[in-house]
Design an enzyme around this catalytic site. Structure first.
Site, PDB file in Angstrom:
ATOM      1  N   GLY A  87      -8.982   1.546  -7.239  1.00  0.00           N
ATOM      2  CA  GLY A  87      -8.438   2.470  -6.465  1.00  0.00           C
ATOM      3  C   GLY A  87      -8.686   3.997  -7.065  1.00  0.00           C
ATOM      4  O   GLY A  87      -9.612   4.174  -7.499  1.00  0.00           O
ATOM      5  N   LEU A  88      -7.642   4.952  -6.793  1.00  0.00           N
ATOM      6  CA  LEU A  88      -7.912   6.264  -7.248  1.00  0.00           C
ATOM      7  C   LEU A  88      -9.378   6.748  -6.581  1.00  0.00           C
ATOM      8  O   LEU A  88      -9.788   7.466  -7.624  1.00  0.00           O
ATOM      9  CB  LEU A  88      -7.918   6.117  -8.623  1.00  0.00           C
ATOM     10  CG  LEU A  88      -6.452   5.822  -9.486  1.00  0.00           C
ATOM     11  CD1 LEU A  88      -6.872   5.801 -10.760  1.00  0.00           C
ATOM     12  CD2 LEU A  88      -5.538   6.719  -8.956  1.00  0.00           C
ATOM     13  N   CYS A  89      -9.368   6.600  -5.380  1.00  0.00           N
ATOM     14  CA  CYS A  89     -10.577   7.138  -4.729  1.00  0.00           C
ATOM     15  C   CYS A  89     -10.308   7.855  -3.338  1.00  0.00           C
ATOM     16  O   CYS A  89     -10.859   7.801  -2.370  1.00  0.00           O
ATOM     17  CB  CYS A  89     -11.774   5.932  -4.524  1.00  0.00           C
ATOM     18  SG  CYS A  89     -11.344   4.647  -4.180  1.00  0.00           S
ATOM     19  N   GLY A  90      -9.207   8.450  -3.430  1.00  0.00           N
ATOM     20  CA  GLY A  90      -8.709   8.875  -2.198  1.00  0.00           C
ATOM     21  C   GLY A  90      -8.383   7.983  -1.090  1.00  0.00           C
ATOM     22  O   GLY A  90      -8.118   6.824  -1.262  1.00  0.00           O
TER      23      GLY A  90
END
Length: 294
Positions: A87-90
């Site tokens: 994750g952590l990709c908007g």
């Protein structure tokens, strides 16, 4: 001073978080350049095999591959959903999964059955939560896509179409536009349409040339193998585009997170200074009040 101590601890905590997001931003920027290079290197092969497949589709051969034959009725649809493992990709994964889910609802309302192949952990987790029929999945691809890992899951969909288990096969992924923009797209993988196999080339009647090939030992095994390689090239290209989009989106998201952390630190510092100034003013007032009373 208990309030000031809490504010100091919070400032320290946000600064530590900011260091992490800045490090992740730099890592994503480095991986993004490598992913873009990998995506660009895959394009010449895909373009070349597409040209050969386009010539073969227009050639006057006695054998016509099942991938080129369109079904009259559509009862069962297979979809390949390409997402990231992390994750952590908007909103990258959210956008492509929303697009797939909306189309799945339309197909279900028309009475069509849907089976899913998931490439990427985020898509697999989402499809499992909504109780979709997942027939194959690939997770843990890492930063470099390996065609050997992809072939098994993709072959399930190709065999399903060849055996008339699927009437259509679609692929969902994020197309890389530039560093700031990634576009979720849905493309029909099977059957191969003239628009897909000829690409964006607009040929008129005078420029269209009829191609044919000499096959050894015969046309069927050669065309079968070439068509499978062509579909694999399309899937590989989609995965490389999605990986480039993932790193770009993560870099932008971490940059935004670092900026937001900086704003939070500025606000907390201002609150801390005001609190400290108020405490000093109060203490001075008490001293002055005591001296005046004496």
């Amino acid at each position: 001073m208990a309030g000031s101590r809490e504010i100091r601890n919070k400032i320290k905590s946000v600064k530590n978080t900011q260091k992490i997001t800045r490090a992740m931003e730099m890592v994503a920027a480095s991986k993004m350049r490598k992913a873009q290079d990998r995506m660009k290197k895959a394009r010449p092969y895909g373009e070349k095999i597409r040209n050969v497949a386009a010539h073969m589709s227009g050639a006057n051969t006695e054998y016509r591959h099942p991938f080129l034959i369109e079904r009259d009725t559509v009862k069962r649809v297979g979809i390949i959903v390409v997402t990231s493992d992390k994750g952590l990709c908007g909103g990258l994964n959210t956008n492509v999964l929303r697009k797939a889910l909306n189309q799945m609802k339309i197909w279900q309302s028309e009475g069509e059955q849907i089976e899913v192949c998931c490439i990427g952990n985020k898509g697999f987790g989402f499809m499992s939560r909504i109780n979709a029929t997942v027939v194959s999945q690939v997770v843990g691809l890492g930063d470099t896509p390996d065609m050997a890992k992809l072939i098994g899951a993709v072959k399930v969909m190709l065999d399903g179409y060849t055996q008339d288990h699927f009437d259509r096969v679609f692929i969902y992924y994020n197309r890389f536009i530039n560093t700031m923009k990634q576009e979720p797209v849905m493309e029909q993988l099977l059957p191969l349409t003239d628009e897909r196999i000829h690409g964006d080339k607009k040929e008129d009647d005078t420029s269209r040339v009829t191609w044919d090939y000499l096959y050894e030992p015969e046309a069927k095994p050669v065309i079968d193998d070439l068509m499978i390689r062509y579909i694999e090239a399309l899937v590989y290209q989609a995965v490389t585009e999605n990986m480039a989009s993932e790193q770009s989106a993560r870099m932008v998201a971490m940059k935004a997170a670092s900026d937001n952390a900086g704003n939070v630190i500025d606000e907390l510092t201002l609150i801390y200074n005001k609190s400290r100034q108020a405490a000093i003013t109060k203490e001075l007032s008490e001293i002055v009040g005591g001296a005046a009373a004496v």
